[in-house]
Design an enzyme around this catalytic site. Structure first.
Site, short mmCIF file in Angstrom:
data_model
loop_
_atom_site.label_atom_id
_atom_site.label_comp_id
_atom_site.label_asym_id
_atom_site.label_seq_id
_atom_site.Cartn_x
_atom_site.Cartn_y
_atom_site.Cartn_z
N ASP A 109 -11.67 -3.17 16.40
CA ASP A 109 -11.25 -3.23 15.00
C ASP A 109 -12.47 -3.09 14.10
O ASP A 109 -13.62 -3.23 14.53
CB ASP A 109 -10.43 -4.49 14.72
CG ASP A 109 -11.23 -5.77 14.86
OD1 ASP A 109 -12.18 -5.96 14.06
OD2 ASP A 109 -10.94 -6.57 15.76
N THR A 110 -12.22 -2.83 12.84
CA THR A 110 -13.29 -2.45 11.92
C THR A 110 -14.39 -3.50 11.85
O THR A 110 -15.58 -3.16 11.80
CB THR A 110 -12.71 -2.21 10.51
OG1 THR A 110 -11.67 -1.23 10.60
CG2 THR A 110 -13.78 -1.69 9.56
#
Length: 244
Positions: A109-110
């Site tokens: 995820d970011t």
């Protein structure tokens, strides 16, 4: 394969960087080399390096590389895609110049940093990401709060999330400071945000998360935003894991 087909085994070993051709011949004579599961001691042995499985002292020697296999240390804030319509930083921003089109294996995820594999070998990427091959992944996880032993035991036994149970292969407290606990977690899971959701389930939200290993590949001291080639030993072990 006839006597004139293929490549002499010692030449293949030398080309792979195992040793000089003379030293490779000695390895063969000493019975240290296997081809397709059989120890070979004949210096005239010819092999097909693309098809035959070759090992030295039990370690797999990959075929000459026709594909690219890279490790990237993904920085925080980077989207795990090669292109983003919203204009956010992506993995392609960190690919060395003049590279062909690459696939990323798995996602982070970011806000998660760490190890991502980039390759143009589609079959390898598919197998490495597929849950049936159970390739382990290791994370360093900094969570909010001082984790008590009973909570650690609960994690070791496994917790149930909304999409099913999850149980780490290994979990260890690395350090504790006031209001924070640093853990090392290894698991085979590839579900979305699995580590963050697991920590939320026991009341310790993730403050910082980094993937440090995929199977035998270690991130080591690779700086954020930098890439390196997967080593011969790492690739050989991965090929065994994914059955290629």
């Amino acid at each position: 394969m006839t006597e004139t087909e293929g490549v002499r085994l010692q030449k293949v070993l030398a080309a792979a960087g195992i040793a000089s051709r003379r030293a490779s011949e000695e390895m063969i004579l000493d019975g240290r080399v296997e081809v397709n599961g059989r120890i070979v001691t004949e210096l005239g042995t010819r092999v097909d390096p693309e098809r035959d499985t070759i090992r030295v002292d039990g370690s797999r020697i990959p075929a000459p590389r026709r594909h690219i296999y890279l490790v990237l240390n993904k920085p925080r804030g980077v989207v795990s895609t090669m292109d983003d319509p919203e204009g956010r930083p992506t993995l392609s921003d960190y690919v060395p110049p003049r590279m062909p089109r690459l696939f990323h294996v798995g996602r982070l995820d970011t806000q998660t940093e760490g190890l991502i594999v980039l390759t143009n070998d589609g079959e390898f990427a598919h197998r490495l990401a597929h849950p049936s091959y159970e390739v382990s992944k290791t994370y360093m996880v900094e969570v909010v709060g001082g984790m008590e032993p009973r909570t650690l035991k609960r994690l070791e036994k496994g917790v149930t999330l909304d999409d099913g149970p999850v149980k780490p292969d290994k979990i260890k407290v690395v350090s504790r400071t006031e209001g924070r606990t640093l853990l090392r977690i290894t698991l085979h899971e590839g579900r979305n945000r699995i580590v963050r959701r697991m920590m939320d389930a026991v009341g310790h939200p993730v403050e910082r998360l980094s993937r440090t290993a995929i199977g035998p590949i270690m991130l080591g001291q690779l700086p954020p935003g930098e890439t390196r080639e997967i080593t011969r030993d790492e690739l050989g072990k991965l090929l065994d894991i994914v059955g290629m």
